[in-house]
Design an enzyme around this catalytic site. Sequence first.
Site, PDB file in Angstrom:
ATOM      1  N   HIS A  38      -2.654  13.604  50.463  1.00 13.57           N
ATOM      2  CA  HIS A  38      -1.593  14.175  49.616  1.00 13.57           C
ATOM      3  C   HIS A  38      -2.084  14.360  48.185  1.00 13.57           C
ATOM      4  O   HIS A  38      -1.971  13.481  47.333  1.00 13.57           O
ATOM      5  CB  HIS A  38      -0.333  13.301  49.642  1.00 13.57           C
ATOM      6  CG  HIS A  38       0.884  14.053  49.179  1.00 13.57           C
ATOM      7  ND1 HIS A  38       1.939  14.356  50.005  1.00 13.57           N
ATOM      8  CD2 HIS A  38       1.190  14.619  47.992  1.00 13.57           C
ATOM      9  CE1 HIS A  38       2.845  15.050  49.332  1.00 13.57           C
ATOM     10  NE2 HIS A  38       2.406  15.220  48.100  1.00 13.57           N
ATOM     11  N   HIS A  90      -2.285  17.728  45.331  1.00 14.97           N
ATOM     12  CA  HIS A  90      -2.033  19.148  45.047  1.00 14.97           C
ATOM     13  C   HIS A  90      -3.157  19.719  44.192  1.00 14.97           C
ATOM     14  O   HIS A  90      -3.698  19.039  43.325  1.00 14.97           O
ATOM     15  CB  HIS A  90      -0.693  19.320  44.330  1.00 14.97           C
ATOM     16  CG  HIS A  90       0.476  18.936  45.178  1.00 14.97           C
ATOM     17  ND1 HIS A  90       1.080  19.814  46.042  1.00 14.97           N
ATOM     18  CD2 HIS A  90       1.118  17.751  45.329  1.00 14.97           C
ATOM     19  CE1 HIS A  90       2.071  19.185  46.669  1.00 14.97           C
ATOM     20  NE2 HIS A  90       2.115  17.934  46.260  1.00 14.97           N
ATOM     21  N   HIS A 121       7.007  18.188  52.538  1.00 17.96           N
ATOM     22  CA  HIS A 121       7.534  17.091  51.735  1.00 17.96           C
ATOM     23  C   HIS A 121       8.936  16.747  52.254  1.00 17.96           C
ATOM     24  O   HIS A 121       9.646  17.621  52.742  1.00 17.96           O
ATOM     25  CB  HIS A 121       7.673  17.513  50.269  1.00 17.96           C
ATOM     26  CG  HIS A 121       6.378  17.565  49.511  1.00 17.96           C
ATOM     27  ND1 HIS A 121       5.349  18.395  49.848  1.00 17.96           N
ATOM     28  CD2 HIS A 121       5.963  16.887  48.408  1.00 17.96           C
ATOM     29  CE1 HIS A 121       4.355  18.228  48.988  1.00 17.96           C
ATOM     30  NE2 HIS A 121       4.686  17.316  48.097  1.00 17.96           N
ATOM     31  N   GLU A 150      11.827  12.019  49.422  1.00 22.00           N
ATOM     32  CA  GLU A 150      11.381  11.555  48.104  1.00 22.00           C
ATOM     33  C   GLU A 150      12.579  11.608  47.153  1.00 22.00           C
ATOM     34  O   GLU A 150      13.085  10.595  46.716  1.00 22.00           O
ATOM     35  CB  GLU A 150      10.249  12.452  47.599  1.00 22.00           C
ATOM     36  CG  GLU A 150       9.790  12.143  46.185  1.00 22.00           C
ATOM     37  CD  GLU A 150       8.976  13.292  45.575  1.00 22.00           C
ATOM     38  OE1 GLU A 150       9.082  14.441  46.033  1.00 22.00           O
ATOM     39  OE2 GLU A 150       8.247  13.026  44.600  1.00 22.00           O
ATOM     40  N   ASP A 201      -0.984  12.513  44.842  1.00 25.98           N
ATOM     41  CA  ASP A 201      -0.029  13.594  44.556  1.00 25.98           C
ATOM     42  C   ASP A 201      -0.525  14.497  43.413  1.00 25.98           C
ATOM     43  O   ASP A 201      -1.122  15.529  43.678  1.00 25.98           O
ATOM     44  CB  ASP A 201       1.359  13.002  44.259  1.00 25.98           C
ATOM     45  CG  ASP A 201       2.493  13.952  44.629  1.00 25.98           C
ATOM     46  OD1 ASP A 201       2.194  15.061  45.120  1.00 25.98           O
ATOM     47  OD2 ASP A 201       3.665  13.594  44.437  1.00 25.98           O
ATOM     48  N   ASP A 202      -0.266  14.101  42.168  1.00 23.94           N
ATOM     49  CA  ASP A 202      -0.655  14.907  41.006  1.00 23.94           C
ATOM     50  C   ASP A 202      -1.250  14.028  39.910  1.00 23.94           C
ATOM     51  O   ASP A 202      -0.592  13.756  38.902  1.00 23.94           O
ATOM     52  CB  ASP A 202       0.578  15.640  40.438  1.00 23.94           C
ATOM     53  CG  ASP A 202       1.185  16.605  41.429  1.00 23.94           C
ATOM     54  OD1 ASP A 202       0.487  17.547  41.857  1.00 23.94           O
ATOM     55  OD2 ASP A 202       2.364  16.409  41.795  1.00 23.94           O
TER      56      ASP A 202
HETATM   57 ZN   LIG Z   1       3.437  16.324  46.584  1.00 29.38          ZN
END
Ligand SMILES: [Zn+2]
Length: 339
Positions: A13, A15, A199, A202, A280-281
Amino acid sequence: MRDLATLPKAHLHLHFTGSMRLETLRELAEGYGVRLPHALLDGDPLRLPATERGWFRFQRLYDAARACVRSEADMRRIVLEAAQDDDAEGSGRLEIQVDPTSYAPFVGGITPAVEIVLDAARSASAATGTEVAVVVAASRMRHALDARTLARLAAQYAGEGPGEVVGFGLSNDERRGDTAEFARAFAIARRAGLASVPHGGELLGPAHVHEVVEALVPDRLGHGVRSAEDRRVLDDLVDRGIALEVCPASNVSLGVYDDAAQVPLGTLVDAGARVALGADDPLLFGSRLVAQYEIARHEHGFSDDDLADLARSSIRASQASHATRARLLAGVDDWLAAA
Ligand SMILES: [Zn+2]
């Protein structure tokens, strides 16, 4: 305590834009004469409330970073650096997620945008110790027909190896769009052999996890952490073998939980869920892959045996070839054996 950076793992995961190094973003912005919001450059992880406005701020910052990616060279650089950074963190397999739509205008369309990412992934796999495959992701903010177009495009590059498309995702604000409308796009992707990796769970709770499971038939869920709020929903994920891409630092930054100790990692693992930790980021959350394993160790009391199990779980939840998985799993055994 063993070094978590040498623990072989898979990163499922991450991006594309969010993987960027801060220094790279700075250089790109300078080159294009773009003034970036201070919040992107101060090196402080974001802390936003899990409200519509919090997400809106996150999205604005993300868009500002994305607006600095304007050429094939920029795109190739991002993929290579993501692989180098993953390699340094023991990730032997990276499945990087990209929505090619925003970069398409700079490189002549969505097809070239996807091909550039795939070619960069092949080169990065050859240049580093990390095998890089790609997840093509549609956005909830766009029409479901756009998602179908992307799914058909992704299907043409389906495979399991470096530089191939292994999955189809759905990202952006979970509260937007009608999940069921994306079912056709996911059916197209699934028929081509792509993993379904939307996704869900969340920003919304277990009811939406159930909806995503019914409509999009996921192999893995991006986040899915809030399934912990309803034991029946969580048990259903376990029964179906749906893996959860859990990103603790992201959850805290986006206000889903107040702190990393509240991320229900233990609940998920104890219930038998397959968990793959992800960053994630990192650009926005200031925290890369190993930091997520550190959270498991320090905030959740995971022993080295437990951490090795988490790594195995990430490797098994990947779409990597049998040979790659076997090699990485053997590496996990070696990591544990080398006391
Ligand atoms: Zn994500």
